[in-house]
Design a protein around this motif. Structure first.
Motif, PDB file in Angstrom:
ATOM      1  N   LEU A 144     -13.039  21.386  43.084  1.00 52.13           N
ATOM      2  CA  LEU A 144     -13.831  22.609  42.950  1.00 52.13           C
ATOM      3  C   LEU A 144     -13.619  23.319  41.614  1.00 52.13           C
ATOM      4  O   LEU A 144     -14.197  24.380  41.379  1.00 52.13           O
ATOM      5  CB  LEU A 144     -13.516  23.568  44.099  1.00 52.13           C
ATOM      6  N   SER A 145     -12.801  22.743  40.751  1.00 51.91           N
ATOM      7  CA  SER A 145     -12.571  23.389  39.453  1.00 51.91           C
ATOM      8  C   SER A 145     -13.847  23.478  38.627  1.00 51.91           C
ATOM      9  O   SER A 145     -13.958  24.308  37.721  1.00 51.91           O
ATOM     10  CB  SER A 145     -11.502  22.624  38.662  1.00 51.91           C
ATOM     11  N   ILE A 146     -14.850  22.631  38.934  1.00 50.04           N
ATOM     12  CA  ILE A 146     -16.115  22.681  38.189  1.00 50.04           C
ATOM     13  C   ILE A 146     -17.089  23.681  38.799  1.00 50.04           C
ATOM     14  O   ILE A 146     -18.169  23.893  38.272  1.00 50.04           O
ATOM     15  CB  ILE A 146     -16.775  21.295  38.116  1.00 50.04           C
ATOM     16  N   VAL A 147     -16.701  24.288  39.923  1.00 48.01           N
ATOM     17  CA  VAL A 147     -17.548  25.293  40.569  1.00 48.01           C
ATOM     18  C   VAL A 147     -16.982  26.673  40.229  1.00 48.01           C
ATOM     19  O   VAL A 147     -15.856  26.993  40.608  1.00 48.01           O
ATOM     20  CB  VAL A 147     -17.587  25.095  42.102  1.00 48.01           C
ATOM     21  N   PRO A 148     -17.716  27.505  39.514  1.00 46.90           N
ATOM     22  CA  PRO A 148     -17.164  28.764  39.007  1.00 46.90           C
ATOM     23  C   PRO A 148     -17.038  29.884  40.024  1.00 46.90           C
ATOM     24  O   PRO A 148     -16.513  30.938  39.712  1.00 46.90           O
ATOM     25  CB  PRO A 148     -18.158  29.155  37.909  1.00 46.90           C
ATOM     26  N   HIS A 149     -17.513  29.692  41.239  1.00 52.53           N
ATOM     27  CA  HIS A 149     -17.583  30.816  42.165  1.00 52.53           C
ATOM     28  C   HIS A 149     -16.710  30.664  43.404  1.00 52.53           C
ATOM     29  O   HIS A 149     -16.988  31.262  44.438  1.00 52.53           O
ATOM     30  CB  HIS A 149     -19.034  31.057  42.600  1.00 52.53           C
ATOM     31  N   GLN A 204     -17.807  19.891  53.598  1.00 50.11           N
ATOM     32  CA  GLN A 204     -18.972  20.112  54.459  1.00 50.11           C
ATOM     33  C   GLN A 204     -18.979  21.540  55.002  1.00 50.11           C
ATOM     34  O   GLN A 204     -20.025  22.169  55.115  1.00 50.11           O
ATOM     35  CB  GLN A 204     -18.960  19.111  55.618  1.00 50.11           C
ATOM     36  N   ALA A 205     -17.786  22.029  55.331  1.00 54.07           N
ATOM     37  CA  ALA A 205     -17.678  23.386  55.859  1.00 54.07           C
ATOM     38  C   ALA A 205     -18.049  24.419  54.808  1.00 54.07           C
ATOM     39  O   ALA A 205     -18.626  25.469  55.119  1.00 54.07           O
ATOM     40  CB  ALA A 205     -16.251  23.640  56.355  1.00 54.07           C
ATOM     41  N   LEU A 206     -17.739  24.131  53.550  1.00 48.07           N
ATOM     42  CA  LEU A 206     -17.985  25.090  52.475  1.00 48.07           C
ATOM     43  C   LEU A 206     -19.414  25.034  51.930  1.00 48.07           C
ATOM     44  O   LEU A 206     -19.920  26.042  51.435  1.00 48.07           O
ATOM     45  CB  LEU A 206     -17.023  24.806  51.312  1.00 48.07           C
ATOM     46  N   LYS A 207     -20.057  23.895  52.041  1.00 48.57           N
ATOM     47  CA  LYS A 207     -21.308  23.667  51.321  1.00 48.57           C
ATOM     48  C   LYS A 207     -22.375  24.713  51.617  1.00 48.57           C
ATOM     49  O   LYS A 207     -23.021  25.226  50.699  1.00 48.57           O
ATOM     50  CB  LYS A 207     -21.848  22.269  51.637  1.00 48.57           C
ATOM     51  N   TRP A 217     -22.784  19.134  43.773  1.00 46.89           N
ATOM     52  CA  TRP A 217     -22.000  18.836  44.974  1.00 46.89           C
ATOM     53  C   TRP A 217     -21.595  17.373  45.079  1.00 46.89           C
ATOM     54  O   TRP A 217     -20.499  17.056  45.523  1.00 46.89           O
ATOM     55  CB  TRP A 217     -22.757  19.269  46.219  1.00 46.89           C
ATOM     56  N   THR A 218     -22.470  16.473  44.665  1.00 49.08           N
ATOM     57  CA  THR A 218     -22.119  15.055  44.709  1.00 49.08           C
ATOM     58  C   THR A 218     -20.898  14.776  43.850  1.00 49.08           C
ATOM     59  O   THR A 218     -19.992  14.022  44.244  1.00 49.08           O
ATOM     60  CB  THR A 218     -23.299  14.193  44.223  1.00 49.08           C
ATOM     61  N   SER A 219     -20.848  15.413  42.694  1.00 49.56           N
ATOM     62  CA  SER A 219     -19.698  15.245  41.801  1.00 49.56           C
ATOM     63  C   SER A 219     -18.439  15.841  42.425  1.00 49.56           C
ATOM     64  O   SER A 219     -17.341  15.279  42.291  1.00 49.56           O
ATOM     65  CB  SER A 219     -19.971  15.915  40.453  1.00 49.56           C
ATOM     66  N   VAL A 220     -18.589  16.966  43.113  1.00 53.33           N
ATOM     67  CA  VAL A 220     -17.452  17.613  43.759  1.00 53.33           C
ATOM     68  C   VAL A 220     -16.871  16.717  44.847  1.00 53.33           C
ATOM     69  O   VAL A 220     -15.653  16.509  44.924  1.00 53.33           O
ATOM     70  CB  VAL A 220     -17.861  18.977  44.353  1.00 53.33           C
ATOM     71  N   GLU A 221     -17.740  16.165  45.694  1.00 52.02           N
ATOM     72  CA  GLU A 221     -17.262  15.306  46.775  1.00 52.02           C
ATOM     73  C   GLU A 221     -16.561  14.069  46.235  1.00 52.02           C
ATOM     74  O   GLU A 221     -15.507  13.660  46.736  1.00 52.02           O
ATOM     75  CB  GLU A 221     -18.442  14.903  47.664  1.00 52.02           C
ATOM     76  N   SER A 222     -17.142  13.466  45.203  1.00 53.89           N
ATOM     77  CA  SER A 222     -16.547  12.270  44.612  1.00 53.89           C
ATOM     78  C   SER A 222     -15.181  12.587  44.007  1.00 53.89           C
ATOM     79  O   SER A 222     -14.218  11.835  44.188  1.00 53.89           O
ATOM     80  CB  SER A 222     -17.481  11.712  43.536  1.00 53.89           C
ATOM     81  N   ALA A 223     -15.094  13.735  43.320  1.00 54.32           N
ATOM     82  CA  ALA A 223     -13.830  14.122  42.685  1.00 54.32           C
ATOM     83  C   ALA A 223     -12.759  14.415  43.723  1.00 54.32           C
ATOM     84  O   ALA A 223     -11.589  14.087  43.543  1.00 54.32           O
ATOM     85  CB  ALA A 223     -14.053  15.341  41.794  1.00 54.32           C
ATOM     86  N   ALA A 224     -13.152  15.048  44.843  1.00 53.84           N
ATOM     87  CA  ALA A 224     -12.195  15.382  45.897  1.00 53.84           C
ATOM     88  C   ALA A 224     -11.612  14.122  46.529  1.00 53.84           C
ATOM     89  O   ALA A 224     -10.403  14.024  46.759  1.00 53.84           O
ATOM     90  CB  ALA A 224     -12.866  16.241  46.962  1.00 53.84           C
ATOM     91  N   LEU A 225     -12.467  13.142  46.802  1.00 51.56           N
ATOM     92  CA  LEU A 225     -11.988  11.908  47.418  1.00 51.56           C
ATOM     93  C   LEU A 225     -11.077  11.134  46.465  1.00 51.56           C
ATOM     94  O   LEU A 225     -10.070  10.557  46.868  1.00 51.56           O
ATOM     95  CB  LEU A 225     -13.176  11.051  47.846  1.00 51.56           C
ATOM     96  N   SER A 226     -11.425  11.131  45.171  1.00 49.86           N
ATOM     97  CA  SER A 226     -10.590  10.442  44.184  1.00 49.86           C
ATOM     98  C   SER A 226      -9.231  11.118  44.063  1.00 49.86           C
ATOM     99  O   SER A 226      -8.186  10.458  44.002  1.00 49.86           O
ATOM    100  CB  SER A 226     -11.284  10.430  42.819  1.00 49.86           C
ATOM    101  N   ALA A 227      -9.237  12.464  44.034  1.00 49.59           N
ATOM    102  CA  ALA A 227      -7.988  13.212  43.920  1.00 49.59           C
ATOM    103  C   ALA A 227      -7.116  13.003  45.148  1.00 49.59           C
ATOM    104  O   ALA A 227      -5.896  12.863  45.054  1.00 49.59           O
ATOM    105  CB  ALA A 227      -8.286  14.701  43.718  1.00 49.59           C
TER     106      ALA A 227
END
Length: 254
Positions: A144-149, A204-207, A217-227
């Protein structure tokens, strides 16, 4: 001698009790005092019930006049209650990390800035599921670091006061970690049930509450799974499935 003088002056209005520090350190914590307090810790309690309101003395000098003034402020209803809290974190929070929140910083963390949502996980570090939840939380915070809010934080309820009004639907002595989402300008969180199952379920809960982030969001999900995959079970910041079901409340635009 100071306490005896205070007891004499306030006789009939206030009982002065002296306790052994080593045996009753838990009472210091309940009053918002650290167990390594350098001076003589003093506090007023309304009674000796476990949930009584407490007021810690933080004056510069432990004198008769200072303590009598402290007591008079208590009788006049001008003292702010003292609450159990951990020390404030020494290091500043950086985006992509899980923010450590303590009671002293709780309200300012979830309320500022005004356009930011705050995902706060309530936990006890001795809970058996905490290591797994820590991995999920750190992976989501990184993604979520790429999401400013939105900010991700953690709050240890066994070491900090539990403000019931801010955490609706959760018992103070909850046995499992819980996720609360604070929307901008709100001091009452929304409980996200089952959100801690995995990074995917948490996202999914946050979306639905973060519509401004849908484009990435696609980038966020991919980054979360990789992390999450990259984190070993013990490689987490801090101390250390099922369809989502949310409490009442409608998503706000951010």
């Amino acid at each position: 001698a100071v306490l005896k003088d205070v007891a004499r002056q306030l006789r009939g209005r206030l009982a002065v009790v002296r306790l052994e520090r080593e045996k009753h350190s838990y009472m210091m914590e309940d009053c918002g005092l650290q167990t390594d307090h350098p001076g003589v810790p003093v506090a007023l309690v309304e009674n000796f019930e476990w949930n009584s309101t407490k007021y810690a003395f933080d004056g510069p000098e432990l004198t008769k006049d200072a303590l009598v003034k402290f007591a008079e402020e208590f009788f006049a209803g001008r003292l702010e209650p003292s609450r159990k809290t951990e020390p404030e974190p020494a290091e500043a929070w950086t985006p992509g990390k899980v923010q450590k929140v303590v009671y002293k910083t709780l309200r300012q963390s979830v309320a500022a800035p005004a356009n930011r949502a705050f995902l706060l996980v309530l936990y006890k570090s001795y809970q058996g599921t905490w290591d797994a939840v820590s991995r999920t939380l750190n992976a989501v915070a990184s993604a979520l670091s790429i999401v400013p809010h939105v900010t991700v934080g953690m709050y240890e309820t066994s070491k900090n006061y539990f403000p019931t009004a801010m955490f609706p639907g959760i018992e103070e002595y909850h046995m499992e970690p819980e996720a609360m989402l604070f929307l901008p300008g709100k001091e009452q969180g929304i409980r996200l049930k089952q959100a801690l199952t995995s990074p995917k379920v948490m996202l999914q809960a946050l979306k639905s509450y973060l519509p401004s982030a849908h484009d990435v969001w696609t980038s966020v999900e991919s980054a979360a799974l990789s992390a999450f995959s990259a984190l070993a079970p013990n490689d987490v910041e801090g101390e250390t499935g099922a369809p989502i079901s949310e409490e009442e409340g409608s998503p706000d635009e951010l």
